[in-house]
Design a protein around this motif. Structure first.
Motif, PDB file in Angstrom:
ATOM      1  N   TRP A   8       0.819  -1.210   0.000  1.00  0.00           N
ATOM      2  CA  TRP A   8       0.000   0.000   0.000  1.00  0.00           C
ATOM      3  C   TRP A   8       0.857   1.266   0.000  1.00  0.00           C
ATOM      4  CZ3 TRP A   8      -4.573   0.261  -1.766  1.00  0.00           C
ATOM      5  CH2 TRP A   8      -5.426  -0.831  -1.675  1.00  0.00           C
ATOM      6  N   TYR A  11       1.876   1.721  -3.568  1.00  0.00           N
ATOM      7  CA  TYR A  11       0.764   2.248  -4.341  1.00  0.00           C
ATOM      8  C   TYR A  11       0.535   3.729  -4.058  1.00  0.00           C
ATOM      9  CZ  TYR A  11      -0.623  -2.405  -5.889  1.00  0.00           C
ATOM     10  OH  TYR A  11      -0.650  -3.634  -6.472  1.00  0.00           O
ATOM     11  N   LEU A  12       0.669   4.139  -2.817  1.00  0.00           N
ATOM     12  CA  LEU A  12       0.485   5.545  -2.459  1.00  0.00           C
ATOM     13  C   LEU A  12       1.559   6.413  -3.107  1.00  0.00           C
ATOM     14  CD1 LEU A  12      -0.999   7.715  -0.804  1.00  0.00           C
ATOM     15  CD2 LEU A  12       0.631   7.247   1.032  1.00  0.00           C
ATOM     16  N   TYR A  15       0.898   6.596  -6.818  1.00  0.00           N
ATOM     17  CA  TYR A  15      -0.269   7.441  -7.032  1.00  0.00           C
ATOM     18  C   TYR A  15       0.118   8.920  -6.952  1.00  0.00           C
ATOM     19  CZ  TYR A  15      -4.510   9.862  -5.473  1.00  0.00           C
ATOM     20  OH  TYR A  15      -5.526  10.755  -5.304  1.00  0.00           O
ATOM     21  N   ILE A  18       2.200   9.974  -9.985  1.00  0.00           N
ATOM     22  CA  ILE A  18       1.400  10.167 -11.194  1.00  0.00           C
ATOM     23  C   ILE A  18       0.657  11.497 -11.137  1.00  0.00           C
ATOM     24  CG2 ILE A  18      -0.636   9.329 -12.443  1.00  0.00           C
ATOM     25  CD1 ILE A  18       0.386   6.479 -11.805  1.00  0.00           C
ATOM     26  N   ILE A  19       0.100  11.822  -9.990  1.00  0.00           N
ATOM     27  CA  ILE A  19      -0.619  13.092  -9.853  1.00  0.00           C
ATOM     28  C   ILE A  19       0.314  14.273 -10.079  1.00  0.00           C
ATOM     29  CG2 ILE A  19      -1.747  14.618  -8.183  1.00  0.00           C
ATOM     30  CD1 ILE A  19      -3.189  12.196  -7.082  1.00  0.00           C
ATOM     31  N   PRO A  48      -8.765  10.288  -9.893  1.00  0.00           N
ATOM     32  CA  PRO A  48      -7.337  10.388 -10.179  1.00  0.00           C
ATOM     33  C   PRO A  48      -6.757   9.249 -11.010  1.00  0.00           C
ATOM     34  CG  PRO A  48      -7.712   9.983  -7.857  1.00  0.00           C
ATOM     35  CD  PRO A  48      -9.038  10.192  -8.480  1.00  0.00           C
ATOM     36  N   PHE A  49      -7.088   8.010 -10.692  1.00  0.00           N
ATOM     37  CA  PHE A  49      -6.475   6.894 -11.409  1.00  0.00           C
ATOM     38  C   PHE A  49      -6.896   6.884 -12.873  1.00  0.00           C
ATOM     39  CE2 PHE A  49      -6.399   2.484 -12.886  1.00  0.00           C
ATOM     40  CZ  PHE A  49      -5.054   2.226 -12.720  1.00  0.00           C
ATOM     41  N   GLY A  52      -5.405   9.923 -14.741  1.00  0.00           N
ATOM     42  CA  GLY A  52      -3.992   9.726 -15.042  1.00  0.00           C
ATOM     43  C   GLY A  52      -3.792   8.799 -16.223  1.00  0.00           C
TER      44      GLY A  52
END
Length: 125
Positions: A8, A11-12, A15, A18-19, A48-49, A52
């Motif tokens: 996790w 993934y954070l 994430y 990417i942002i 967001p996902f 992106g």
């Protein structure tokens, strides 16, 4: 438990990367209007996902081009600050000698100007 925490965390971080990447690319694009930039950012906040992913698919070719241009700008700006040897070292040294004789500069400043005029300011010659 530890494995899931690491997963996790990865993934954070991905994430957030990417942002920030999409936002950076949006503001780097000079051809895109402010309204489109605002729309992309709003979509990035709420979905967001998916945003992106769609951004990379829709604007992927331009991303590479803008990164290349930005990299080129950085190199050109760095080259502007790179000291170079003087076009006429003898004239620069003569001018520095006049300033030294007039008492305007010190011997150390004269040595630095002479070294710069000769193009070897990094070697202390």
């Amino acid at each position: 438990m530890f494995f899931w925490w690491i997963l996790w965390t990865f993934y954070l971080v991905a994430y957030l990367y990417i942002i920030f990447f999409v936002i950076q690319d949006l503001f780097r694009d000079e051809k895109l209007s402010g309204w489109w930039k605002a729309l992309w950012i709003i979509l990035l906040i709420f979905v967001p996902f998916l945003t992106g992913l769609v951004y990379v698919i829709a604007r992927g070719k331009g991303i590479a081009q803008r990164q290349s241009e930005a990299r080129g700008r950085v190199v050109r700006e760095a080259d502007d600050y790179t000291p170079a040897a003087s076009a006429s070292p003898a004239a620069d040294i003569a001018r520095a000698k006049e300033l030294l004789d007039a008492g305007t500069i010190s011997q150390g400043e004269f040595d630095a100007l002479k070294s710069k005029a000769l193009g070897n300011q990094y070697f202390g010659a």
